[in-house]
Design a protein around this motif. Structure first.
Motif, short mmCIF file in Angstrom:
data_model
loop_
_atom_site.label_atom_id
_atom_site.label_comp_id
_atom_site.label_asym_id
_atom_site.label_seq_id
_atom_site.Cartn_x
_atom_site.Cartn_y
_atom_site.Cartn_z
N ASP A 61 0.82 -1.21 0.00
CA ASP A 61 0.00 0.00 0.00
C ASP A 61 0.85 1.26 0.00
O ASP A 61 0.63 2.18 -0.79
CB ASP A 61 -0.93 -0.03 1.21
CG ASP A 61 -2.05 1.00 1.14
OD1 ASP A 61 -2.61 1.20 0.05
OD2 ASP A 61 -2.37 1.58 2.19
N VAL A 64 2.55 1.86 -3.50
CA VAL A 64 1.69 2.47 -4.52
C VAL A 64 1.42 3.93 -4.16
O VAL A 64 1.48 4.81 -5.02
CB VAL A 64 0.40 1.67 -4.73
CG1 VAL A 64 -0.53 2.38 -5.72
CG2 VAL A 64 0.71 0.26 -5.22
N TYR A 65 1.14 4.20 -2.89
CA TYR A 65 0.89 5.57 -2.43
C TYR A 65 2.06 6.47 -2.81
O TYR A 65 1.88 7.55 -3.39
CB TYR A 65 0.67 5.56 -0.92
CG TYR A 65 0.32 6.88 -0.29
CD1 TYR A 65 -0.90 7.50 -0.54
CD2 TYR A 65 1.20 7.51 0.58
CE1 TYR A 65 -1.24 8.71 0.06
CE2 TYR A 65 0.88 8.72 1.18
CZ TYR A 65 -0.34 9.32 0.92
OH TYR A 65 -0.67 10.51 1.51
N THR A 80 -6.57 4.40 -1.07
CA THR A 80 -6.78 3.09 -1.67
C THR A 80 -8.27 2.85 -1.83
O THR A 80 -9.04 3.01 -0.89
CB THR A 80 -6.20 1.99 -0.76
OG1 THR A 80 -4.87 2.32 -0.41
CG2 THR A 80 -6.24 0.64 -1.43
N THR A 81 -8.67 2.45 -3.04
CA THR A 81 -10.08 2.11 -3.26
C THR A 81 -10.26 0.63 -3.55
O THR A 81 -11.37 0.11 -3.43
CB THR A 81 -10.68 2.92 -4.44
OG1 THR A 81 -9.93 2.65 -5.62
CG2 THR A 81 -10.67 4.40 -4.12
N ASN A 82 -9.18 -0.06 -3.91
CA ASN A 82 -9.28 -1.49 -4.16
C ASN A 82 -7.92 -2.13 -3.98
O ASN A 82 -6.90 -1.53 -4.30
CB ASN A 82 -9.79 -1.76 -5.58
CG ASN A 82 -10.10 -3.22 -5.78
OD1 ASN A 82 -10.92 -3.80 -5.07
ND2 ASN A 82 -9.44 -3.84 -6.74
N CYS A 83 -7.93 -3.35 -3.48
CA CYS A 83 -6.69 -4.12 -3.34
C CYS A 83 -6.99 -5.60 -3.51
O CYS A 83 -7.96 -6.12 -2.97
CB CYS A 83 -6.05 -3.89 -1.97
SG CYS A 83 -4.60 -4.95 -1.72
N CYS A 101 7.37 -1.83 -7.36
CA CYS A 101 6.07 -1.30 -7.71
C CYS A 101 6.15 -0.54 -9.03
O CYS A 101 7.11 0.20 -9.26
CB CYS A 101 5.59 -0.36 -6.60
SG CYS A 101 4.11 0.58 -6.99
N MET A 131 -3.37 -2.76 -6.86
CA MET A 131 -4.05 -1.75 -6.05
C MET A 131 -4.53 -0.61 -6.92
O MET A 131 -3.86 -0.23 -7.88
CB MET A 131 -3.11 -1.22 -4.98
CG MET A 131 -2.53 -2.32 -4.12
SD MET A 131 -1.64 -1.71 -2.71
CE MET A 131 -2.98 -1.63 -1.55
N THR A 132 -5.69 -0.07 -6.55
CA THR A 132 -6.24 1.10 -7.22
C THR A 132 -6.35 2.21 -6.19
O THR A 132 -6.81 1.99 -5.07
CB THR A 132 -7.63 0.80 -7.81
OG1 THR A 132 -7.52 -0.31 -8.70
CG2 THR A 132 -8.18 2.00 -8.55
N TYR A 133 -5.91 3.39 -6.58
CA TYR A 133 -5.98 4.58 -5.73
C TYR A 133 -6.90 5.60 -6.36
O TYR A 133 -6.91 5.78 -7.59
CB TYR A 133 -4.57 5.21 -5.58
CG TYR A 133 -3.93 4.85 -4.28
CD1 TYR A 133 -3.88 5.76 -3.23
CD2 TYR A 133 -3.39 3.59 -4.07
CE1 TYR A 133 -3.30 5.44 -2.03
CE2 TYR A 133 -2.81 3.25 -2.87
CZ TYR A 133 -2.77 4.18 -1.85
OH TYR A 133 -2.20 3.85 -0.65
#
Length: 140
Positions: A61, A64-65, A80-83, A101, A131-133
């Motif tokens: 996390d 990606v951030y 984060t909206t999806n993982c 990453c 992951m989606t942010y």
């Protein structure tokens, strides 16, 4: 084009998440990619001496951030909206974890990243995350 250097990213992370100070390090940073390290300590271990799933998730996390922030600049409210994470093998005992990453998509509203996590010195991934942010709208 990268907007924040590794030093600027780490300073910003320390500012907005002081409780995580010293846990992560940036080893390499480039356009749409980052390599980060989790300094594994006893607090990251679960019974049996292996690194816990939540600690592995945290590394994915934060990787990606930071990759997103490197590209868009200081934006604490990117979330984060999806993982989806696959734990594939037990990490090596006592070894730090390294995350490789890359951002697959960086749009105005969403960023999608892929992370492979390795035990330091290992050549087989211990985990893989997608992951989606969500990126907050630009203020005018």
């Amino acid at each position: 084009m990268v907007k924040l250097t590794a030093g600027e990213l780490m300073s910003y992370l320390d500012e907005v998440f002081p409780q995580m100070r010293g846990e992560f390090a940036i080893e390499d940073l480039g356009d749409m990619r980052i390599r980060t390290r989790l300094h594994v300590t006893e607090r990251h271990l679960r019974p049996g001496g292996t690194v816990s799933g939540p600690s592995i998730f945290a590394l994915a996390d934060v990787s990606v951030y930071m990759a997103v922030l490197a590209m868009i600049g200081r934006e604490a409210l990117a979330v984060t909206t999806n993982c989806s994470i696959d734990f594939m093998r037990k990490p090596a005992a006592g070894a730090d974890l390294i995350a490789e990453c890359r951002l697959l998509k960086l749009g105005r509203v969403l960023a999608v990243g892929e992370v492979l996590i390795f035990s330091e010195g290992g050549d087989q991934p211990v985990a893989r995350a997608s992951m989606t942010y969500s990126i907050p709208p630009v203020k005018s």
